[in-house]
Design an enzyme around this catalytic site. Structure first.
Site, short mmCIF file in Angstrom:
data_model
loop_
_atom_site.label_atom_id
_atom_site.label_comp_id
_atom_site.label_asym_id
_atom_site.label_seq_id
_atom_site.Cartn_x
_atom_site.Cartn_y
_atom_site.Cartn_z
N GLY A 1 1.79 0.50 -7.49
CA GLY A 1 1.12 1.78 -6.63
C GLY A 1 1.37 2.99 -7.57
O GLY A 1 1.72 2.89 -8.87
N TYR A 2 1.21 4.12 -7.01
CA TYR A 2 1.09 5.36 -7.78
C TYR A 2 2.54 5.64 -8.20
O TYR A 2 2.92 5.72 -9.27
CB TYR A 2 0.67 6.68 -6.68
N SER B 1 11.42 9.86 2.51
CA SER B 1 10.15 10.87 2.43
C SER B 1 10.86 12.01 2.83
O SER B 1 11.50 12.18 4.07
CB SER B 1 9.05 10.48 3.10
N TYR C 1 4.24 6.60 10.80
CA TYR C 1 4.60 6.54 9.39
C TYR C 1 6.12 7.09 9.19
O TYR C 1 6.83 6.35 8.66
CB TYR C 1 3.74 7.18 8.45
N LYS D 1 9.95 5.26 8.31
CA LYS D 1 10.81 5.73 7.25
C LYS D 1 12.14 5.96 7.75
O LYS D 1 13.44 5.52 7.14
CB LYS D 1 10.31 6.91 6.52
N PHE E 1 9.68 14.91 -1.83
CA PHE E 1 8.97 16.11 -1.34
C PHE E 1 7.20 15.61 -1.66
O PHE E 1 7.06 14.41 -1.36
CB PHE E 1 9.25 17.21 -1.79
#
Ligand code: NAD
Ligand code: WQD
Length: 337
Positions: A10-11, A124, A148, A152, A177
């Site tokens: 992923g990213y 997050s 979501y 977390k 962030f």
């Protein structure tokens, strides 16, 4: 000894694999490619001029994960794998709870079985909810406003419970962030499917003409120019924060939590200006109503990560915009090009 990176295609995962390889680590990736492409890892290998091992399966698959631990010599784990779209999580809460919670449960069970008890977890800034003040410190109260974010927070709590029960675990929770930008090679980057939810991929797609105009969600916040303020961090800095965390794991007891941000906030309109300057073109925008669930201002106090991890984000906003734009220009359709 290898680092297992879940969600490594992923990213953020692909940029972290690259920095790990550059630092000389051996890397094993498990990813089911539900939101990514194998091509990212091909490019990571090319950029690092080093191989990595890739397994394509769902982290919830205990049998396959066990086989990986039998076969590979895993020393510690970075756990990125998860679903991350806030809006989608409101529509499909069960998919989010299932995917994000079960993958973490299975991963920790298998790690325990193999006595691998060192973990870096992707959390997050969303776990701070609507902070009473900024900059945000790690000991601020936690609250969430969407499924979501709740996954977390629940995962953080599971991991905190785990070290209470078994003091051999060493866990670092990293609260990111707003990660943006791309490796400066322009070879890897963020590759959202469909219309981007996040500001920066939306702006870069407007800049290359894939989208007509940006919608600015609200200009009536209590901020200097009325638009929302966020702490944007270059994904390469973020990736380096993970390498620092891997290095730190050995020295810690129990759980440590760190913000990964720059400590500086930029508004949506400042981001539009910064991108216009870098792309040397006007970014057309219209002001729309606030997006439900958004907050006015969010930026980190990055002091703890600096003191304890030796981590400081060094890439400035101009560099973030240049690198994001280079990736977008090179690969307008992401890894599908
Ligand atoms: P991403 O979607 O690009 O990467 C997540 C990867 O995990 C994808 O490659 C996906 O295919 C894989 N994956 C998902 N569920 C899986 C499963 N059950 N088994 C195997 N692979 C699975 O997202 P990203 O932006 O790189 O985010 C990585 C992590 O960081 C996520 O946990 C995300 O919640 C967290 N995070 C992201 C941001 C952000 O703005 N990008 C901010 C804070 C936290
Ligand atoms: C940034 C600013 C928008 C899009 C999200 C998740 C968070 C974390 C990071 C995973 C806000 C404004 C946006 C657009 C706009 N992800 N905006 N027009 O909302 O700060 O954080 O990603 O953990 O959990 O919520 O990021 O990029 O969506 O928005 O005006 O088309 O840009 O209102 O002020 P956000 P974002």
């Amino acid at each position: 000894m290898s680092i297992l990176v879940t969600g490594g295609a992923g990213y953020i995962g692909s940029h972290t694999c690259l920095e790990l390889l550059r630092k000389g680590y051996d890397v094993v990736v498990v990813d089911n490619l539900s939101n990514s492409s194998k091509e990212s890892l091909e490019r990571v290998k090319k950029l690092a001029n080093k191989d990595l091992t890739f397994y394509e399966f769902n982290v919830e698959d205990k049998e396959k994960l066990t086989e990986v631990f039998e076969k590979e010599n895993i020393e510690s784990v970075i756990h990125f794998a998860g679903l991350k779209a806030v809006g989608e999580s409101v529509q499909k809460p069960l998919a989010y709870y299932y995917n994000n919670l079960v993958s973490t449960l299975v991963l920790c069970e298998v790690m325990s079985k193999f006595q691998v008890k060192k973990l870096v977890f992707s959390s997050s800034a969303t776990v701070y909810g609507n902070p009473h003040t900024v900059p945000i410190k790690e000991d601020f109260p936690l609250s969430v406003t969407n499924p979501y974010g709740r996954t977390k927070l629940m995962q953080e709590e599971m991991l905190r419970d785990l070290v209470v029960a078994d003091s051999e675990w060493k866990i670092i929770l990293l609260r990111y962030f707003n990660p943006i930008g791309a490796d400066e090679s322009g070879m890897i980057g963020e590759d959202p499917l469909g219309i981007p939810n996040n500001l920066v991929p939306y702006i870069t797609q407007v800049a290359v003409g894939k989208l007509k105009e940006l919608q600015v969600f609200g200009d009536d916040y209590d901020t200097p120019d009325g638009s929302g303020v966020r702490d944007y961090i270059h994904v390469t800095d973020l990736a380096i924060g993970h390498v620092k965390s891997i290095e730190k794991l050995e020295q810690i007891e129990g759980v440590k939590t760190y913000n990964l941000g720059t400590g500086k906030g930029y508004s949506v309109l400042e981001m539009v200006t910064a991108f216009s300057e870098v792309c040397k073109k006007t970014i057309p925008y219209v002001v729309k109503a606030r997006r439900p669930g958004d907050i006015a201002t969010c930026y980190a106090d990055p002091k703890l990560a600096k003191e304890e991890l030796g981590f400081t984000a060094v890439r400035e906003l101009k560099k973030m915009c240049e690198d994001a734009y280079r990736w977008q220009c090179n690969y307008p359709n992401g890894y599908r090009d």
